[in-house]
Design a protein around this motif. Structure first.
Motif, mmCIF file in Angstrom:
data_model
loop_
_atom_site.group_PDB
_atom_site.id
_atom_site.type_symbol
_atom_site.label_atom_id
_atom_site.label_comp_id
_atom_site.label_asym_id
_atom_site.label_seq_id
_atom_site.Cartn_x
_atom_site.Cartn_y
_atom_site.Cartn_z
ATOM 1 N N CYS A 168 -13.663 1.204 -7.398
ATOM 2 C CA CYS A 168 -13.861 0.658 -6.056
ATOM 3 C C CYS A 168 -14.592 1.686 -5.189
ATOM 4 O O CYS A 168 -14.280 2.877 -5.222
ATOM 5 C CB CYS A 168 -12.496 0.322 -5.441
ATOM 6 S SG CYS A 168 -12.561 -0.165 -3.707
ATOM 7 N N ARG A 207 0.843 -1.210 0.000
ATOM 8 C CA ARG A 207 0.000 0.000 0.000
ATOM 9 C C ARG A 207 0.877 1.259 0.000
ATOM 10 O O ARG A 207 0.684 2.188 0.799
ATOM 11 C CB ARG A 207 -0.970 -0.014 1.177
ATOM 12 C CG ARG A 207 -1.973 -1.166 1.106
ATOM 13 C CD ARG A 207 -3.011 -1.085 2.213
ATOM 14 N NE ARG A 207 -4.055 -2.105 2.018
ATOM 15 C CZ ARG A 207 -3.978 -3.352 2.474
ATOM 16 N NH1 ARG A 207 -2.923 -3.724 3.146
ATOM 17 N NH2 ARG A 207 -4.964 -4.202 2.240
ATOM 18 N N ARG A 252 -14.491 1.661 -1.956
ATOM 19 C CA ARG A 252 -13.754 1.897 -0.720
ATOM 20 C C ARG A 252 -12.671 2.960 -0.900
ATOM 21 O O ARG A 252 -12.580 3.903 -0.126
ATOM 22 C CB ARG A 252 -13.130 0.592 -0.208
ATOM 23 C CG ARG A 252 -14.158 -0.440 0.224
ATOM 24 C CD ARG A 252 -13.521 -1.625 0.898
ATOM 25 N NE ARG A 252 -12.902 -1.265 2.183
ATOM 26 C CZ ARG A 252 -12.257 -2.118 2.967
ATOM 27 N NH1 ARG A 252 -12.139 -3.388 2.601
ATOM 28 N NH2 ARG A 252 -11.721 -1.728 4.112
ATOM 29 N N CYS A 253 -11.846 2.789 -1.941
ATOM 30 C CA CYS A 253 -10.736 3.740 -2.112
ATOM 31 C C CYS A 253 -11.078 4.876 -3.071
ATOM 32 O O CYS A 253 -10.296 5.812 -3.230
ATOM 33 C CB CYS A 253 -9.480 3.015 -2.571
ATOM 34 S SG CYS A 253 -9.599 2.259 -4.215
ATOM 35 N N CYS A 312 -5.451 0.962 -1.643
ATOM 36 C CA CYS A 312 -6.781 0.522 -1.225
ATOM 37 C C CYS A 312 -6.691 -0.399 -0.001
ATOM 38 O O CYS A 312 -5.855 -1.319 0.025
ATOM 39 C CB CYS A 312 -7.486 -0.205 -2.371
ATOM 40 S SG CYS A 312 -9.194 -0.672 -1.968
ATOM 41 N N CYS A 319 -8.794 -0.115 -8.461
ATOM 42 C CA CYS A 319 -8.500 0.519 -7.176
ATOM 43 C C CYS A 319 -7.217 1.333 -7.230
ATOM 44 O O CYS A 319 -6.369 1.144 -8.115
ATOM 45 C CB CYS A 319 -8.312 -0.538 -6.073
ATOM 46 S SG CYS A 319 -9.683 -1.658 -5.818
#
Length: 352
Positions: A68, A18, A70-71, A41, A37
C-alpha cells in the motif's frame, strides 16, 4: 506460514480498530485490490471476505500482493537501518525499474550487505522483491486493459523484444499474441503459496496454476490451442469466485470449492481428476488406491501421470495423492507446497 495466531476474527477486529499493538506483527492482504497493508492503515476497511492475514512482508509479496502506498508496509520498524530505509524508498518511487547490483553499488551499498539486511527484515532479497513487483505491475496493467507498451514500461523494460521474451518465458507466448476479443480470460490470482494465474470463461474455470511451475507454459499453450488462440487478459465473475474461495480456504474457513470447472484431457485423465475431487480435505490416498477406485488397478503409473498433468491445482486436489509408503512424491508445484497444503488441511479433517 499459512495460518497465524491470533485467529482471523481477532485480526479483523484489530484492522477495523486500527490497533497499533499489531503494527509490524501482522499484515492484511486484500484480494479485491491486490494490495497489502498494515493493520493501522488509514484507508477504508476492506470486507472480511476479501482479507487474509500474514505475519511478514515477504509472505505478502510472495503471495502476489503489492504494498500500500498510504501505510507503506514495506518500511520496517527498523526503518533507521541505513541499508533498508533508502532502498525501500527508492523501490516505492520506481516499482517498475529493473534493479540490479550495479544500481546498489552506484548508491553506495555493498550487494552482500543489502542481501543480508533484506533477508533479515523480509525473508527475501531486495532484488527478489523488486522482480516480484515488476512482474505484477506489468501483468496488472495488461489485465486492466492497458496496452502492451504500457505494460512494458510499467514492468521496467526498455526494449519491447526483451519484454516479449520475458513474458513468453512465463506464459509461453508474447503479450501481443493474446486476443483482444477473448473467449477465455487470464488474470493474476494471489495466494499465500505464491502468485497464480487463473484462466476462465464466463461460467467455468479452465486453468489455475502457480506462476513458477515449470510445466505452466506448456499447459497454457495447450489451453490456447483448445481456445483457438482466443485467450486474452481480464477477469470474470468466475475469477472473482475462485479468488474468494481460495481466500476462505487459506484463512481456515472452509475447504469447499463450488466454482464450476472445465476438465481438459483424455477420458482416463478426467476419470482420475474426478476421483481426486472425492478425496476429503485432511485425507490422502496413494496412487494405487486411486487406480483401484477408478477400476484400473494396473494403471498406477498412468494415474501418476494424470495426477501430474492436473491444470487446476488446489481445486482438483492432486496434492492429496502420496506414495504408498506415505512419502511426498511427484508434485510439480514443489513438494514444499504439497507439505504446506496437507498440513493446512488437517484442520479440515472430518468437517466434510
Amino acid at each position: 506460514m499459512l495460518m497465524i495466531r491470533p485467529d482471523f476474527d481477532t485480526l479483523y477486529e484489530a484492522l477495523v480498530a486500527r490497533d497499533p499493538s499489531y503494527d509490524g506483527r501482522a499484515f492484511v492482504c486484500v484480494s479485491s485490490t491486490g494490495i497489502f497493508c498494515r493493520l493501522t492503515c488509514p484507508a477504508r476497511n476492506p470486507k472480511p471476505e476479501n482479507c487474509t492475514f500474514h505475519e511478514t512482508v515477504a509472505e505478502c509479496i510472495e503471495a502476489g500482493f503489492r504494498p500500500c502506498k498510504r501505510c507503506r508496509p514495506t518500511t520496517p520498524e527498523a526503518s533507521a537501518d541505513p541499508v533498508v530505509g533508502p532502498l525501500i524508498e527508492a523501490l516505492e518511487k520506481r516499482p517498475g525499474y529493473r534493479w540490479g547490483e550495479p544500481d546498489l553499488k552506484r548508491m553506495g551499498f555493498d550487494p552482500s550487505t543489502v542481501r543480508r539486511a533484506f533477508k533479515r527484515h523480509f525473508g527475501m532479497t531486495f532484488l527478489e522483491m523488486a522482480r516480484q513487483r515488476r512482474l505484477q505491475e506489468g501483468f496488472s496493467t495488461l489485465a486492466g486493459g492497458g496496452k502492451v507498451i504500457d505494460a512494458q514500461i510499467t514492468a521496467g523494460f526498455e526494449s519491447p523484444s526483451a519484454f516479449r521474451e520475458a513474458f513468453a518465458k512465463i506464459l509461453g507466448q508474447a503479450p501481443g499474441a493474446f486476443s483482444a476479443k477473448p473467449l477465455l480470460f487470464a488474470d493474476w490470482v494471489a495466494s499465500p503459496l505464491g502468485p497464480m494465474i487463473a484462466v476462465a470463461d464466463r461460467t467455468r474455470l479452465h486453468l489455475l496454476e502457480f506462476l513458477d511451475r515449470k510445466a505452466f507454459p506448456a499447459e497454457f499453450r495447450k489451453l490456447q490451442s483448445y481456445a483457438k488462440g482466443e485467450i486474452g487478459f481480464g477477469r470474470t465473475e468466475v475469477t472473482e469466485q475462485i479468488q474468494a474461495e481460495l481466500d476462505r480456504f487459506f484463512a481456515g474457513k472452509g475447504a469447499a470449492f463450488e466454482t464450476k470447472l472445465a476438465l481438459h484431457g483424455s477420458a482416463f485423465t478426467r476419470d482420475v481428476w474426478r476421483e481426486l475431487l472425492t478425496i476429503p480435505a485432511g485425507e490422502t490416498r496413494s496412487y494405487s488406491e486411486v487406480a483401484e477406485a477408478i477400476g484400473r488397478p494396473q494403471a498406477v503409473r498412468a494415474v501418476a501421470r494424470a495426477n501430474g498433468a492436473n491444470q487446476l491445482v488446489l481445486i482438483v486436489p492432486c496434492h492429496r495423492v502420496i506414495g504408498a509408503d506415505g512419502s511426498l512424491t511427484g508434485d510439480g508445484g514443489g513438494l514444499w507446497r504439497k507439505q504446506k497444503l496437507i498440513e493446512l488441511e488437517q484442520s479440515y479433517r472430518g468437517k466434510g
